[in-house]
Design a protein around this motif. Structure first.
Motif, short mmCIF file in Angstrom:
data_model
loop_
_atom_site.label_atom_id
_atom_site.label_comp_id
_atom_site.label_asym_id
_atom_site.label_seq_id
_atom_site.Cartn_x
_atom_site.Cartn_y
_atom_site.Cartn_z
N ILE A 283 0.87 -1.17 0.00
CA ILE A 283 0.00 0.00 0.00
C ILE A 283 0.90 1.22 0.00
CG2 ILE A 283 -1.73 1.33 1.27
CD1 ILE A 283 -2.77 -1.31 2.40
N ALA A 284 0.60 2.19 -0.86
CA ALA A 284 1.45 3.37 -1.00
C ALA A 284 0.66 4.64 -0.76
CB ALA A 284 2.08 3.40 -2.39
N ARG A 285 1.35 5.66 -0.31
CA ARG A 285 0.79 7.00 -0.18
C ARG A 285 1.38 7.85 -1.30
NH1 ARG A 285 1.34 7.68 4.80
NH2 ARG A 285 -0.87 7.67 5.39
N VAL A 286 0.50 8.46 -2.08
CA VAL A 286 0.92 9.32 -3.20
C VAL A 286 0.54 10.74 -2.85
CG1 VAL A 286 0.70 9.77 -5.66
CG2 VAL A 286 0.50 7.42 -4.82
N HIS A 287 1.51 11.61 -2.75
CA HIS A 287 1.26 13.02 -2.44
C HIS A 287 0.89 13.75 -3.73
CE1 HIS A 287 2.73 12.83 1.74
NE2 HIS A 287 3.54 11.89 1.27
N VAL A 288 -0.31 14.32 -3.73
CA VAL A 288 -0.84 14.92 -4.96
C VAL A 288 -0.77 16.44 -4.95
CG1 VAL A 288 -2.36 12.97 -5.39
CG2 VAL A 288 -3.20 14.88 -4.01
N SER A 289 -0.53 17.05 -3.80
CA SER A 289 -0.39 18.51 -3.71
C SER A 289 0.36 18.84 -2.43
CB SER A 289 -1.77 19.20 -3.71
OG SER A 289 -2.52 18.81 -2.57
N GLY A 290 0.62 20.12 -2.22
CA GLY A 290 1.31 20.52 -1.01
C GLY A 290 2.82 20.38 -1.13
#
Length: 416
Positions: A283-290
């Motif tokens: 399971i991965a976390r993808v940072h889409v903004s910030g």
């Protein structure tokens, strides 16, 4: 030359010819070795409740065939289910009656109600392996008006981007390939596979996954070579509902499937999403903004099985449907790309598939296992979604065309 020598030369020549002719396509050429250390599996084992899951699992009689997802409408008074016969079915939980509701293009998957327009349900549509469909039906992201049963496409084509298959990367807003209302800023292609989706809390953004994109892309058996190859052929897209813009969020991922918006209590809108990398047991976390936009972080690695769909309960906990348990063979293969070169030359759809399926519940940040269960039997085959319902039950989605009925279990984590 003796007959034995002639036979040996002929055999070697035949094997060499087969080796060349049966070589996997470039998008399936295995290059990355994955070592599974067992830490995530051990953590889940500490909260294993398989015996309780087995005894509590029940099947409510209904004519609906196996399905991929469920959406609860009207405070749970009516449900829609994306069934493997290609139709979206409705279900009345009081009368316990199921009936076909609408026939979408191809097969629907990843149903999701709009959080702001409750007459709207979004869904993906893709091919199911082994099925044929009417000419002209397109893979895509669609919108369903429940009251009128009208279906309209939102995304059928996407920017045509190049993947090297060896590394994953995310993209910030600036410079990301995008299209606006079907008109791409560069070369575009038909969407090959729309598997699952998530809608932002304000209803303005839809994230959807494309696990791989090449000829023959399909759900079910069509994903077997992809699972073996462990090559980063997947993409995640984001569609702006108001502007019609669709942009690339991440690519080069190993079978991105289920999607969830990351919780963001101190932010105006989400800055990251979670995705299950099903065939990589991650399971991965993808940072889409910030400030972290474009970064990808693994939050679970080496899961004991394939996390498919993901859903949150009222407390924010994440319910992962574990489609199939990771087999010793797959564990060994993922560390030996050379062995995959042999296996990928064989008819992979004849490979036995693990029959054990289950559920994994994680903390809201996906870091800590809270509950896990495995099951082998006729009540539940290939669980594709685990959905906490409004009535104190968790509903499973058996992805098997042979299964009938509504599968559920009393919520073992429901707050008093």
């Amino acid at each position: 030359m003796k007959k034995a020598g002639i036979f040996a030369i002929a055999a070697i020549t035949a094997i060499a010819a087969w080796w060349v002719a049966a070589a996997p396509a470039p998008h399936h050429s295995p290059t990355v070795a994955l070592t599974i250390d067992g830490e995530a599996e051990r953590a889940a084992l500490a909260v294993d409740r398989s015996a309780d899951f087995d005894s509590g699992l029940e099947v409510l009689e209904a004519t609906v065939p196996g399905y991929d997802d469920v959406v609860f409408l009207d405070q749970g008074q009516r449900w829609l289910l994306s069934a493997m016969d290609g139709r979206i079915w409705s279900y009345d939980p009081v009368a316990r009656k199921a009936e076909p509701f609408v026939d979408p293009p191809l097969m629907a998957a990843g149903l999701h109600e709009s959080p702001t327009e409750h007459d709207t349900v979004y869904f993906c549509a893709s091919r199911l392996w082994g099925r044929t469909y009417p000419e002209g039906e397109r893979v895509g992201l669609y919108r369903l008006s429940v009251s009128t049963r009208k279906i309209e496409p939102l995304v059928l084509d996407v920017p045509d981007t190049v993947i090297d298959g060896q590394r994953a990367w995310g993209l910030a807003d600036a410079g990301a390939p995008q299209s606006v209302r079907g008109v791409a800023s560069g070369k575009q292609r038909p969407l090959a596979f729309c598997n699952d989706l998530e809608v932002s809390a304000d209803g303005k953004r839809i994230y959807f996954s494309e696990p791989f994109a090449y000829a023959g892309a399909s759900m079910g058996g069509g994903a077997v070579p992809e699972a073996v190859a462990f090559r980063g052929n997947g993409r995640i897209w984001m569609h702006e509902v108001v502007t019609g813009q669709t942009r690339l969020v991440a690519q080069g991922m190993h079978f991105p499937d289920g999607l969830l918006v990351d919780l963001h209590p101190s932010q105006d809108q989400e800055q990251a999403i979670l995705t299950s990398l099903t065939t990589g047991f991650q399971i991965a976390r993808v940072h889409v903004s910030g400030p972290k936009a474009g970064r990808i972080e693994l939050v679970q690695n080496g899961l004991a099985g394939m996390c498919d769909g993901m859903d949150r309960d009222a407390a924010g906990r994440i319910w992962c449907a574990m489609y199939a348990q990771r087999s010793p063979l797959m564990t060994w293969l993922h560390g030996k790309p050379w062995a995959k070169e042999v296996l990928l030359r064989l008819p992979l759809n004849l490979m036995p598939q693990p029959k054990t399926t289950g559920v994994l519940v994680l903390s809201p940040d996906a870091a800590e296992p809270l509950y896990s269960a495995w099951y082998t039997g006729a009540k539940l085959v290939h669980n594709a979604s685990a959905l906490p319902g409004p009535d104190g039950y968790v509903y499973m989605a058996p992805f098997s065309s042979k299964q009938r009925g509504i599968v559920r279990i009393k919520n073992p984590l429901r707050d008093p």
